[in-house]
Design an enzyme around this catalytic site. Structure first.
Site, short mmCIF file in Angstrom:
data_model
loop_
_atom_site.label_atom_id
_atom_site.label_comp_id
_atom_site.label_asym_id
_atom_site.label_seq_id
_atom_site.Cartn_x
_atom_site.Cartn_y
_atom_site.Cartn_z
CB SER A 21 29.00 20.14 46.98
OG SER A 21 28.36 21.40 47.05
CE LYS A 62 22.66 17.03 44.15
NZ LYS A 62 21.84 16.53 45.27
CD GLU A 116 14.97 14.61 43.20
OE1 GLU A 116 16.10 14.83 43.69
OE2 GLU A 116 14.61 13.47 42.85
#
Length: 394
Positions: free
Chosen positions: A376, A87, A109
């Site tokens: 990830s 991210k 969010e």
């Protein structure tokens, strides 16, 4: 890839209140300018390297490969980045864009909390006010990440509507943005939402695939190649897949949250089981009932617990370039334990879905095949969920 502005085939678009249209157009214009700006790219590259910790390794999982007795398995180690997940690639890019546009307030969010932590991190780094919307159920499931966000100075706002998960958090973030759009920048966390967000997020995350492409070339030995990544909204997977899409010889698999099974009412397999609809500002495949009402998704992984997926993923399914499959909660938990015990790497439950599919197909191939799994994120945030699942004997 887009046949008309804002669309991937027939998916995508900009389905938002009229008040947001000028600001989305302003965002597109600003992004296209910085995309070709040498100074912006140098600054972005600097923070990726010196702050986030890129490049990440492409690690050969030798013991897992030996156990499965088939294809060679490589892990793209996005879990080693600052904040523990991919991210940060996107949040660095978007906050630099926000600063360029003169915005002073950041909203976001989050589902699994990794995007929220990454947004809170870059907001702290660049001295901006930060508000993160998160469903009450996800706040319960991801208490550690909530604490991290608050430590970083973010205001974490519980969302009590709907299923109290990611879909509902996005709803509240969009409401905030409509009200405060002049000074506020919405750092959207995945390849969803109205154009130009799916393009922006994909582009910032494509550093994953560019690195992996360069790394595997040095060790490939003319082997065939398979890519595997989990798919919720779709940012980590598109980040890996996008630089490889034109190479038709490479097989690509996106793994959705199968929950209790895709033929049950408890799953998040939106690409496999969804129908065309409008969700959060774009046309995509959506879990909905016969009246068009959004169904509540289910996944043991908070980051895959979403009723839709990115429009580019829907296009890639329709064209057949990417094959979309699913892994159940039980399969993801098994993969979580196997990778932890064999390689000493604790994966996020999102990534565990990709590992689960690799466990299934790797033995069917020979040593002439390499598999890259996008790892990830790391699993610190999911330890309590895994322990609870073991108690309930999922």
């Amino acid at each position: 890839m887009r046949k008309k502005k804002g669309y991937f085939g027939r998916f995508g678009g900009m389905f938002v209140p009229e008040t947001l249209v000028p600001f989305l157009e302003e965002l597109e214009k600003a992004y296209l300018l910085v995309k070709s700006d040498k100074k912006f790219k140098e600054e972005y590259g600097y923070y990726l390297k010196e702050y986030a910790g890129r490049p990440t390794p492409l690690y050969f999982a030798d013991r897992l490969t030996k156990k499965l007795g088939g294809a060679n398995i490589f892990l793209k180690r996005e879990d080693l980045l600052h904040t523990g997940a991919h991210k940060i690639n996107n949040t660095i890019g978007q906050i630099l864009l926000a600063r360029k546009m003169g915005k002073t307030r950041i909203i976001a969010e989050t589902g699994a909390g990794q995007h929220g932590v990454a947004v809170a991190t870059v907001s702290a780094k660049f001295g901006m006010e930060c508000v993160v919307y998160m469903g009450e159920e996800d706040i319960r499931r991801q208490a550690l990440n909530v604490y991290k966000m608050r430590l970083l100075g973010a205001d974490v706002v519980p969302v009590k509507s709907g299923a109290k998960t990611l879909k509902d958090a996005i709803n509240e973030t969009l409401r905030d943005w409509v009200t405060n759009v002049k000074n506020t920048f919405y750092i959207l966390g995945s390849t969803v939402g109205p154009y130009p967000y799916p393009m922006i997020v994909r582009d910032f995350q494509s550093v994953i695939g560019r690195e992996a492409k360069s790394q595997i070339k040095r060790i490939r030995n003319n082997n065939s190649l398979i890519l595997i990544a989990c798919v919720g909204g779709g940012s980590n997977s598109l980040g890996l897949f996008y630089p490889f899409l034109k190479d038709k010889n490479i097989k690509i698999f996106g793994v959705e949250g199968g929950g209790m099974g895709v033929n049950s009412d408890k799953h998040s397999a939106t690409i496999i089981k969804g129908n065309i609809g409008i969700l959060h500002g774009s046309k995509s495949l959506v879990l909905q009932d016969s009246d068009g009402q959004i169904k509540i998704p289910h996944s043991i992984s908070a980051g895959l617990d979403y009723s839709g997926s990115g429009p580019e993923h829907c296009y890639l399914k329709e064209t057949g370039r990417v094959t979309y499959v699913s892994a159940t909660d039980k399969e993801a938990l098994r993969a979580f334990h196997i990778l932890t015990e064999i390689e000493g790497i604790i994966p996020a439950l999102e990534s565990s879905h990709a590992v689960a599919y690799a466990l299934k197909i790797a033995p069917k191939y020979s040593k002439n095949t390499n598999i890259i799994i996008n790892l990830s994120g790391r699993g610190d945030k999911d330890i309590d969920i895994v322990a609870e699942a073991e108690e309930q004997k999922i």
